[in-house]
Design an enzyme around this catalytic site. Sequence first.
Site, PDB file in Angstrom:
ATOM      1  N   GLY A  12      14.390   0.978  -5.326  1.00  6.38           N
ATOM      2  CA  GLY A  12      13.254   1.735  -5.870  1.00  6.38           C
ATOM      3  C   GLY A  12      13.451   3.223  -5.613  1.00  6.38           C
ATOM      4  O   GLY A  12      12.509   3.985  -5.428  1.00  6.38           O
ATOM      5  N   ALA A  14      14.205   5.795  -7.285  1.00  4.91           N
ATOM      6  CA  ALA A  14      13.671   6.858  -8.148  1.00  4.91           C
ATOM      7  C   ALA A  14      12.147   6.853  -8.169  1.00  4.91           C
ATOM      8  O   ALA A  14      11.525   7.594  -8.935  1.00  4.91           O
ATOM      9  CB  ALA A  14      14.213   6.695  -9.567  1.00  4.91           C
ATOM     10  N   GLN A  16       8.148   6.950  -6.298  1.00  2.00           N
ATOM     11  CA  GLN A  16       7.391   7.912  -5.487  1.00  2.00           C
ATOM     12  C   GLN A  16       7.833   7.945  -4.041  1.00  2.00           C
ATOM     13  O   GLN A  16       8.052   9.006  -3.471  1.00  2.00           O
ATOM     14  CB  GLN A  16       5.959   7.435  -5.407  1.00  2.00           C
ATOM     15  CG  GLN A  16       5.001   7.633  -6.461  1.00  2.00           C
ATOM     16  CD  GLN A  16       3.669   7.642  -5.723  1.00  2.00           C
ATOM     17  OE1 GLN A  16       3.202   8.729  -5.368  1.00  2.00           O
ATOM     18  NE2 GLN A  16       3.101   6.480  -5.466  1.00  2.00           N
ATOM     19  N   ASN A 108       7.227 -10.629  -7.626  1.00  4.63           N
ATOM     20  CA  ASN A 108       7.998 -10.049  -6.534  1.00  4.63           C
ATOM     21  C   ASN A 108       8.885 -11.075  -5.850  1.00  4.63           C
ATOM     22  O   ASN A 108       9.950 -10.729  -5.339  1.00  4.63           O
ATOM     23  CB  ASN A 108       7.073  -9.344  -5.549  1.00  4.63           C
ATOM     24  CG  ASN A 108       6.687  -7.984  -6.091  1.00  4.63           C
ATOM     25  OD1 ASN A 108       7.556  -7.174  -6.354  1.00  4.63           O
ATOM     26  ND2 ASN A 108       5.413  -7.762  -6.324  1.00  4.63           N
ATOM     27  N   VAL A 132       9.278  -2.590   2.343  1.00  2.95           N
ATOM     28  CA  VAL A 132       8.121  -1.710   2.138  1.00  2.95           C
ATOM     29  C   VAL A 132       7.322  -2.188   0.918  1.00  2.95           C
ATOM     30  O   VAL A 132       6.090  -2.155   0.906  1.00  2.95           O
ATOM     31  CB  VAL A 132       8.592  -0.247   1.931  1.00  2.95           C
ATOM     32  CG1 VAL A 132       7.433   0.667   1.590  1.00  2.95           C
ATOM     33  CG2 VAL A 132       9.332   0.261   3.171  1.00  2.95           C
ATOM     34  N   ASP A 162       0.219   1.333   8.877  1.00  2.00           N
ATOM     35  CA  ASP A 162      -1.080   0.899   9.411  1.00  2.00           C
ATOM     36  C   ASP A 162      -1.224   1.347  10.870  1.00  2.00           C
ATOM     37  O   ASP A 162      -2.287   1.796  11.299  1.00  2.00           O
ATOM     38  CB  ASP A 162      -1.194  -0.621   9.283  1.00  2.00           C
ATOM     39  CG  ASP A 162      -0.816  -1.062   7.878  1.00  2.00           C
ATOM     40  OD1 ASP A 162      -1.448  -0.570   6.935  1.00  2.00           O
ATOM     41  OD2 ASP A 162       0.135  -1.849   7.730  1.00  2.00           O
ATOM     42  N   HIS A 190       0.126  -6.679   6.153  1.00  2.00           N
ATOM     43  CA  HIS A 190      -0.151  -5.351   5.584  1.00  2.00           C
ATOM     44  C   HIS A 190      -1.100  -5.545   4.402  1.00  2.00           C
ATOM     45  O   HIS A 190      -0.699  -5.583   3.242  1.00  2.00           O
ATOM     46  CB  HIS A 190       1.138  -4.656   5.126  1.00  2.00           C
ATOM     47  CG  HIS A 190       0.856  -3.380   4.385  1.00  2.00           C
ATOM     48  ND1 HIS A 190       0.301  -2.275   4.986  1.00  2.00           N
ATOM     49  CD2 HIS A 190       1.008  -3.042   3.084  1.00  2.00           C
ATOM     50  CE1 HIS A 190       0.134  -1.311   4.093  1.00  2.00           C
ATOM     51  NE2 HIS A 190       0.552  -1.767   2.925  1.00  2.00           N
TER      52      HIS A 190
HETATM   53  P1  NAD Z   1       6.856   3.475  -7.689  1.00  2.00           P
HETATM   54  O1  NAD Z   1       6.379   2.607  -8.798  1.00  2.00           O
HETATM   55  O2  NAD Z   1       6.674   4.947  -7.746  1.00  2.00           O
HETATM   56  O3  NAD Z   1       8.413   3.215  -7.479  1.00  2.00           O
HETATM   57  C1  NAD Z   1       8.951   1.947  -7.389  1.00  2.00           C
HETATM   58  C2  NAD Z   1      10.357   2.032  -7.961  1.00  2.00           C
HETATM   59  O4  NAD Z   1      10.968   0.759  -7.749  1.00  2.00           O
HETATM   60  C3  NAD Z   1      10.390   2.295  -9.473  1.00  2.00           C
HETATM   61  O5  NAD Z   1      11.219   3.418  -9.720  1.00  2.00           O
HETATM   62  C4  NAD Z   1      10.971   1.002 -10.057  1.00  2.00           C
HETATM   63  O6  NAD Z   1      11.796   1.238 -11.172  1.00  2.00           O
HETATM   64  C5  NAD Z   1      11.752   0.474  -8.867  1.00  2.00           C
HETATM   65  N1  NAD Z   1      11.983  -0.975  -8.886  1.00  2.00           N
HETATM   66  C6  NAD Z   1      11.171  -1.950  -9.334  1.00  2.00           C
HETATM   67  N2  NAD Z   1      11.772  -3.145  -9.225  1.00  2.00           N
HETATM   68  C7  NAD Z   1      12.988  -2.908  -8.680  1.00  2.00           C
HETATM   69  C8  NAD Z   1      14.078  -3.746  -8.359  1.00  2.00           C
HETATM   70  N3  NAD Z   1      14.030  -5.049  -8.564  1.00  2.00           N
HETATM   71  N4  NAD Z   1      15.181  -3.167  -7.825  1.00  2.00           N
HETATM   72  C9  NAD Z   1      15.256  -1.849  -7.642  1.00  2.00           C
HETATM   73  N5  NAD Z   1      14.248  -1.000  -7.951  1.00  2.00           N
HETATM   74  C10 NAD Z   1      13.135  -1.531  -8.459  1.00  2.00           C
HETATM   75  O7  NAD Z   1       6.214   2.855  -6.364  1.00  2.00           O
HETATM   76  P2  NAD Z   1       6.113   3.516  -4.924  1.00  2.00           P
HETATM   77  O8  NAD Z   1       4.859   4.290  -4.851  1.00  2.00           O
HETATM   78  O9  NAD Z   1       7.400   4.150  -4.575  1.00  2.00           O
HETATM   79  O10 NAD Z   1       5.860   2.198  -4.047  1.00  2.00           O
HETATM   80  C11 NAD Z   1       6.851   1.229  -3.913  1.00  2.00           C
HETATM   81  C12 NAD Z   1       6.266  -0.012  -3.247  1.00  2.00           C
HETATM   82  O11 NAD Z   1       5.850   0.273  -1.929  1.00  2.00           O
HETATM   83  C13 NAD Z   1       5.030  -0.597  -3.953  1.00  2.00           C
HETATM   84  O12 NAD Z   1       5.146  -2.009  -3.920  1.00  2.00           O
HETATM   85  C14 NAD Z   1       3.882  -0.156  -3.062  1.00  2.00           C
HETATM   86  O13 NAD Z   1       2.768  -1.008  -3.185  1.00  2.00           O
HETATM   87  C15 NAD Z   1       4.538  -0.281  -1.715  1.00  2.00           C
HETATM   88  N6  NAD Z   1       3.909   0.404  -0.589  1.00  2.00           N
HETATM   89  C16 NAD Z   1       3.940  -0.222   0.613  1.00  2.00           C
HETATM   90  C17 NAD Z   1       3.384   0.386   1.717  1.00  2.00           C
HETATM   91  C18 NAD Z   1       3.419  -0.289   3.079  1.00  2.00           C
HETATM   92  O14 NAD Z   1       2.813   0.264   4.010  1.00  2.00           O
HETATM   93  N7  NAD Z   1       4.065  -1.418   3.268  1.00  2.00           N
HETATM   94  C19 NAD Z   1       2.789   1.644   1.591  1.00  2.00           C
HETATM   95  C20 NAD Z   1       2.790   2.270   0.340  1.00  2.00           C
HETATM   96  C21 NAD Z   1       3.336   1.628  -0.744  1.00  2.00           C
HETATM   97  C1  LMR Z   2      -0.788   1.473   1.291  1.00  2.00           C
HETATM   98  O1  LMR Z   2      -1.105   0.862   2.316  1.00  2.00           O
HETATM   99  O2  LMR Z   2      -0.958   2.703   1.153  1.00  2.00           O
HETATM  100  C2  LMR Z   2      -0.246   0.697   0.123  1.00  2.00           C
HETATM  101  O3  LMR Z   2       0.287  -0.519   0.560  1.00  2.00           O
HETATM  102  C3  LMR Z   2      -1.342   0.515  -0.865  1.00  2.00           C
HETATM  103  C4  LMR Z   2      -0.918  -0.198  -2.123  1.00  2.00           C
HETATM  104  O4  LMR Z   2      -1.640  -1.140  -2.509  1.00  2.00           O
HETATM  105  O5  LMR Z   2       0.091   0.177  -2.738  1.00  2.00           O
END
Ligand code: NAD
Ligand code: LMR
Length: 329
Positions: A12, A14, A16, A108, A132, A162, A190
Amino acid sequence: MAKAPMRVAVTGAAGQIGYSLLFRIANGDMLGKDQPVILQLLEIPDEKAQKALKGVMMEIDDCAFPLLAGMTAHSDPMTAFKDADVALLVGARPRGPGMERKDLLEANAQIFTVQGKALDAVASRNVKVLVVGNPANTNAYIAMKSAPNLPAKNFTAMLRLDHNRALSQLAAKVGKPITSIEKLCVWGNHSPTMYADFTHATVDGQPAKALVNDEAWTKDVYLPTVGKRGAAIIEARGLSSAASAANAAIDHVRDWVLGTNGKWTTMGIPSDGSYGIPEGIMFGFPVTTENGEYKIVQGLQIDAFSQERINLTLKELQEERDGVKHLVG
Ligand code: NAD
Ligand code: LMR
C-alpha cells in the site's frame, strides 16, 4: 564497519499512510540512524497506483537519504517480499458503500492469504511482520495462518496507535508529560471494543488510578474517546488517520527491533494462552521487548471491570476469526 542494509517491504506504498511512513523509514527513524535500508514497495498492478508509486519514489530519491541503500517497485508480493527482514502490511481493501463488516473481512482475507503465502515462500525466516491494514488483528491472523513455515510469533498487528492515543488522553487528564506515564496498555482488538487499561499505570511513579480517581470520566470519556478515535478523525478530516498511523507503525517496529529497556508497550500478537486468551488469537497485550523479541507482561491482577472489557473484545475477535475460518482452514 557499516551495517549491512535491512530489507523493508511496505504494501500500500502509494497510499496515505505510505506517504507518511516511507520517508521516516528511509530517514532511520524506524531501525536506527546507523542502519541502512532497502525499500521494497508493493502496490496493486493498477496503472494509476503504479504511477503514483513511481511519483512517491521520485520524491524519496529527491530527499537523498544517506541511509537509503536501494528501492524497488513491485506489483507482485512474491518479488516485493523477497528476503524481507521487516514487512509492513499497510495496503488493504477499504470499506465501500453498502459493504458489511463480513464483506470487508472476506475481501481482505483474500489479500492477506496471498501475502501470507508469499512471505512464507520468499521472506527472511526472521521476518518481522506488522499488519496495519484493517481489520488489522484478523488480517494479521490470516497472514500468520497462511505462512506455516514461518514462526507464528513473527506476525503482529498494530495496536500502537491505540496505545499512543491512550497515553495522550491520560497525560492531558492528569496534566503531566507523556514521559511521566508508564505501564499503560491496550488489550484486544484494534476496534472500538479495545480496552485501554490504566489500572496498572503510574504517573511519575504514582498510581494513575488514584490520581485520576474519576470513574465517570474513565467509562464515559476516556474509553470511548480512545476507542472511537479512528472514527472521530475520519469525521474531522474526511480521511482516516495517516501520519499518526505511520508514526505508530514506526514506534511498533522500532521498539520490537531495538528494545523498550524494560518499559511496557502494546503489541497485537498471537496469544500464548496468557490471561485466558486462547492460543493463536491476535490480541493486544502489554509487552516488553529485548533483543528483537517481545514478552507478554505476566502476573497482572485483572479487576472485574477490566475482565469484562477484555472478554468483550475477545468475543469480537473470536467472531472475526470464525468468520474467516473457511478461508484459512
Ligand atoms: P489508502 O487507501 O490511502 O492506501 C491504501 C493503499 O493500499 C492504496 O494505494 C491501494 O492501492 C493499496 N492496496 C490495496 N490493496 C493492496 C494489495 N493487495 N497490495 C498492495 N497494495 C494494496 O489507505 P491508508 O489511509 O493508507 O490506510 C491503509 C490501511 O490502514 C487501511 O486499511 C486503514 O483502515 C488502515 N489503518 C489502520 C490503522 C491501525 O491503527 N491499525 C490506523 C489507520 C489506518
Ligand atoms: C484508525 O484507528 O485511525 C483507523 O483504524 C480508522 C479506520 O477505520 O481506518
